[in-house]
Design a protein around this motif. Structure first.
Motif, PDB file in Angstrom:
ATOM      1  N   ARG A   1       5.057  46.096 -14.973  1.00  0.00           N
ATOM      2  CA  ARG A   1       5.545  45.086 -15.914  1.00  0.00           C
ATOM      3  C   ARG A   1       5.804  43.763 -15.195  1.00  0.00           C
ATOM      4  NH1 ARG A   1       8.141  44.501 -20.853  1.00  0.00           N
ATOM      5  NH2 ARG A   1       9.785  42.934 -20.865  1.00  0.00           N
ATOM      6  N   LYS A   2       6.429  43.846 -14.029  1.00  0.00           N
ATOM      7  CA  LYS A   2       6.723  42.646 -13.248  1.00  0.00           C
ATOM      8  C   LYS A   2       5.422  41.948 -12.845  1.00  0.00           C
ATOM      9  CE  LYS A   2       9.110  41.085  -9.113  1.00  0.00           C
ATOM     10  NZ  LYS A   2       9.922  41.477  -7.977  1.00  0.00           N
ATOM     11  N   VAL A   3       4.451  42.717 -12.382  1.00  0.00           N
ATOM     12  CA  VAL A   3       3.156  42.161 -11.976  1.00  0.00           C
ATOM     13  C   VAL A   3       2.466  41.520 -13.166  1.00  0.00           C
ATOM     14  CG1 VAL A   3       0.851  42.759 -11.130  1.00  0.00           C
ATOM     15  CG2 VAL A   3       2.872  43.746 -10.038  1.00  0.00           C
ATOM     16  N   PHE A   4       2.471  42.216 -14.310  1.00  0.00           N
ATOM     17  CA  PHE A   4       1.826  41.696 -15.510  1.00  0.00           C
ATOM     18  C   PHE A   4       2.408  40.343 -15.908  1.00  0.00           C
ATOM     19  CE2 PHE A   4       1.997  41.075 -20.102  1.00  0.00           C
ATOM     20  CZ  PHE A   4       0.641  41.008 -20.393  1.00  0.00           C
ATOM     21  N   PHE A   5       3.733  40.253 -15.992  1.00  0.00           N
ATOM     22  CA  PHE A   5       4.344  39.005 -16.424  1.00  0.00           C
ATOM     23  C   PHE A   5       4.204  37.901 -15.386  1.00  0.00           C
ATOM     24  CE2 PHE A   5       6.279  41.672 -19.673  1.00  0.00           C
ATOM     25  CZ  PHE A   5       5.976  40.896 -20.779  1.00  0.00           C
TER      26      PHE A   5
ATOM     27  N   ARG B   1       1.506  37.530 -13.478  1.00  0.00           N
ATOM     28  CA  ARG B   1       0.135  37.062 -13.694  1.00  0.00           C
ATOM     29  C   ARG B   1       0.025  36.254 -14.987  1.00  0.00           C
ATOM     30  NH1 ARG B   1      -3.330  42.446 -12.108  1.00  0.00           N
ATOM     31  NH2 ARG B   1      -2.957  42.337  -9.865  1.00  0.00           N
ATOM     32  N   LEU B   2       0.679  36.726 -16.040  1.00  0.00           N
ATOM     33  CA  LEU B   2       0.649  36.017 -17.319  1.00  0.00           C
ATOM     34  C   LEU B   2       1.271  34.626 -17.175  1.00  0.00           C
ATOM     35  CD1 LEU B   2       0.076  36.008 -20.367  1.00  0.00           C
ATOM     36  CD2 LEU B   2       2.336  37.050 -20.696  1.00  0.00           C
ATOM     37  N   TRP B   3       2.436  34.533 -16.549  1.00  0.00           N
ATOM     38  CA  TRP B   3       3.102  33.248 -16.362  1.00  0.00           C
ATOM     39  C   TRP B   3       2.230  32.310 -15.526  1.00  0.00           C
ATOM     40  CZ3 TRP B   3       6.821  30.777 -18.700  1.00  0.00           C
ATOM     41  CH2 TRP B   3       7.345  29.627 -18.109  1.00  0.00           C
ATOM     42  N   SER B   4       1.651  32.831 -14.454  1.00  0.00           N
ATOM     43  CA  SER B   4       0.791  32.006 -13.601  1.00  0.00           C
ATOM     44  C   SER B   4      -0.414  31.489 -14.369  1.00  0.00           C
ATOM     45  CB  SER B   4       0.318  32.813 -12.389  1.00  0.00           C
ATOM     46  OG  SER B   4       1.416  33.173 -11.589  1.00  0.00           O
ATOM     47  N   ARG B   5      -0.966  32.326 -15.211  1.00  0.00           N
ATOM     48  CA  ARG B   5      -2.121  31.898 -16.000  1.00  0.00           C
ATOM     49  C   ARG B   5      -1.730  30.836 -17.029  1.00  0.00           C
ATOM     50  NH1 ARG B   5      -6.522  35.868 -18.866  1.00  0.00           N
ATOM     51  NH2 ARG B   5      -7.936  34.207 -19.477  1.00  0.00           N
ATOM     52  N   ILE B   6      -0.623  31.030 -17.715  1.00  0.00           N
ATOM     53  CA  ILE B   6      -0.150  30.059 -18.703  1.00  0.00           C
ATOM     54  C   ILE B   6       0.130  28.711 -18.038  1.00  0.00           C
ATOM     55  CG2 ILE B   6       1.793  29.465 -20.219  1.00  0.00           C
ATOM     56  CD1 ILE B   6       2.000  32.498 -20.822  1.00  0.00           C
ATOM     57  N   GLN B   7       0.756  28.754 -16.858  1.00  0.00           N
ATOM     58  CA  GLN B   7       1.134  27.532 -16.151  1.00  0.00           C
ATOM     59  C   GLN B   7       0.013  26.985 -15.265  1.00  0.00           C
ATOM     60  OE1 GLN B   7       4.014  25.961 -16.766  1.00  0.00           O
ATOM     61  NE2 GLN B   7       4.432  27.564 -18.263  1.00  0.00           N
TER      62      GLN B   7
ATOM     63  N   LEU C   1      -3.342  32.309  -8.291  1.00  0.00           N
ATOM     64  CA  LEU C   1      -2.809  33.507  -7.654  1.00  0.00           C
ATOM     65  C   LEU C   1      -3.425  33.673  -6.274  1.00  0.00           C
ATOM     66  CD1 LEU C   1      -3.059  36.037 -10.613  1.00  0.00           C
ATOM     67  CD2 LEU C   1      -0.991  34.981  -9.738  1.00  0.00           C
ATOM     68  N   SER C   2      -2.640  34.174  -5.330  1.00  0.00           N
ATOM     69  CA  SER C   2      -3.183  34.493  -4.013  1.00  0.00           C
ATOM     70  C   SER C   2      -4.021  35.766  -4.137  1.00  0.00           C
ATOM     71  CB  SER C   2      -2.049  34.712  -3.016  1.00  0.00           C
ATOM     72  OG  SER C   2      -1.362  35.914  -3.317  1.00  0.00           O
ATOM     73  N   ASP C   3      -4.791  36.078  -3.103  1.00  0.00           N
ATOM     74  CA  ASP C   3      -5.605  37.295  -3.133  1.00  0.00           C
ATOM     75  C   ASP C   3      -4.735  38.534  -3.296  1.00  0.00           C
ATOM     76  OD1 ASP C   3      -7.959  35.899  -2.917  1.00  0.00           O
ATOM     77  OD2 ASP C   3      -8.089  36.106  -0.741  1.00  0.00           O
ATOM     78  N   ASP C   4      -3.554  38.535  -2.654  1.00  0.00           N
ATOM     79  CA  ASP C   4      -2.638  39.674  -2.783  1.00  0.00           C
ATOM     80  C   ASP C   4      -2.148  39.824  -4.223  1.00  0.00           C
ATOM     81  OD1 ASP C   4      -2.844  40.377  -0.144  1.00  0.00           O
ATOM     82  OD2 ASP C   4      -1.032  39.315   0.474  1.00  0.00           O
ATOM     83  N   GLU C   5      -1.861  38.716  -4.883  1.00  0.00           N
ATOM     84  CA  GLU C   5      -1.366  38.750  -6.252  1.00  0.00           C
ATOM     85  C   GLU C   5      -2.446  39.146  -7.243  1.00  0.00           C
ATOM     86  OE1 GLU C   5       2.153  35.420  -6.274  1.00  0.00           O
ATOM     87  OE2 GLU C   5       0.078  34.723  -6.298  1.00  0.00           O
ATOM     88  N   LYS C   6      -3.701  38.870  -6.906  1.00  0.00           N
ATOM     89  CA  LYS C   6      -4.807  39.237  -7.796  1.00  0.00           C
ATOM     90  C   LYS C   6      -4.992  40.742  -7.832  1.00  0.00           C
ATOM     91  CE  LYS C   6      -7.325  34.943  -7.273  1.00  0.00           C
ATOM     92  NZ  LYS C   6      -8.475  34.286  -6.643  1.00  0.00           N
TER      93      LYS C   6
ATOM     94  N   LEU D   1      10.514  34.926 -19.695  1.00  0.00           N
ATOM     95  CA  LEU D   1       9.335  35.474 -20.371  1.00  0.00           C
ATOM     96  C   LEU D   1       9.339  37.001 -20.286  1.00  0.00           C
ATOM     97  CD1 LEU D   1       6.536  35.116 -21.741  1.00  0.00           C
ATOM     98  CD2 LEU D   1       5.573  35.031 -19.440  1.00  0.00           C
ATOM     99  N   SER D   2       9.594  37.528 -19.101  1.00  0.00           N
ATOM    100  CA  SER D   2       9.551  38.982 -18.930  1.00  0.00           C
ATOM    101  C   SER D   2      10.732  39.681 -19.603  1.00  0.00           C
ATOM    102  CB  SER D   2       9.493  39.355 -17.448  1.00  0.00           C
ATOM    103  OG  SER D   2      10.660  38.966 -16.791  1.00  0.00           O
ATOM    104  N   GLN D   3      11.861  38.974 -19.770  1.00  0.00           N
ATOM    105  CA  GLN D   3      13.025  39.586 -20.398  1.00  0.00           C
ATOM    106  C   GLN D   3      12.954  39.570 -21.921  1.00  0.00           C
ATOM    107  OE1 GLN D   3      16.232  37.375 -18.703  1.00  0.00           O
ATOM    108  NE2 GLN D   3      16.161  38.464 -16.759  1.00  0.00           N
ATOM    109  N   THR D   4      12.277  38.587 -22.480  1.00  0.00           N
ATOM    110  CA  THR D   4      12.281  38.445 -23.942  1.00  0.00           C
ATOM    111  C   THR D   4      10.991  38.904 -24.602  1.00  0.00           C
ATOM    112  OG1 THR D   4      11.471  36.176 -23.795  1.00  0.00           O
ATOM    113  CG2 THR D   4      13.865  36.479 -23.867  1.00  0.00           C
ATOM    114  N   THR D   5       9.998  39.253 -23.822  1.00  0.00           N
ATOM    115  CA  THR D   5       8.699  39.607 -24.374  1.00  0.00           C
ATOM    116  C   THR D   5       8.441  41.093 -24.191  1.00  0.00           C
ATOM    117  OG1 THR D   5       7.915  37.424 -23.744  1.00  0.00           O
ATOM    118  CG2 THR D   5       6.251  39.028 -24.340  1.00  0.00           C
ATOM    119  N   THR D   6       7.882  41.702 -25.216  1.00  0.00           N
ATOM    120  CA  THR D   6       7.484  43.096 -25.122  1.00  0.00           C
ATOM    121  C   THR D   6       5.979  43.181 -25.350  1.00  0.00           C
ATOM    122  OG1 THR D   6       7.748  43.514 -27.479  1.00  0.00           O
ATOM    123  CG2 THR D   6       9.697  43.838 -26.087  1.00  0.00           C
ATOM    124  N   SER D   7       5.408  44.312 -25.019  1.00  0.00           N
ATOM    125  CA  SER D   7       3.972  44.479 -25.248  1.00  0.00           C
ATOM    126  C   SER D   7       3.653  44.370 -26.737  1.00  0.00           C
ATOM    127  CB  SER D   7       3.491  45.814 -24.681  1.00  0.00           C
ATOM    128  OG  SER D   7       4.211  46.874 -25.260  1.00  0.00           O
TER     129      SER D   7
END
Length: 98
Positions: free
Chosen positions: A60-64, A66-72, A76-81, A10-16
């Protein structure tokens, strides 16, 4: 249509721009979200209303993640939030100075 099978792909093939195009054309996305996104894009502002210059290092890594976690629907842990400023995390400058 192709949809990535993993967070890495997802992070490799997707752009903003890909995401913006999808949201702009998605009938399921509420109109107010599309309008706000368009306004922020034109003004180059973030959701907090401040001018968005350069993205944070690693953003970018954090965004994707969070996006992947939300889609799936992966919680998220408190640290990831994300932590607020001054919550004990070191900035890059502080690490370099240490």
């Amino acid at each position: 249509r192709y949809f990535p099978a993993s967070e890495a792909s997802l992070s490799q093939t997707t752009t903003s721009q890909t995401i913006m195009n999808h949201v702009r054309n998605c009938r399921r996305c509420p109109i107010e979200i599309r309008e706000n996104l368009e306004l922020m894009k034109r003004a180059r502002m973030g959701p907090d209303g401040k001018r968005a210059d350069k993205p944070k290092h690693g953003g970018r890594k954090v965004f994707f993640h969070r996006l992947w976690s939300r889609i799936q629907r992966i919680p998220l842990s408190d640290d990831e939030k994300g932590k607020k400023k001054g919550s004990g995390t070191w900035s890059r400058k502080k690490r370099e100075a240490a």
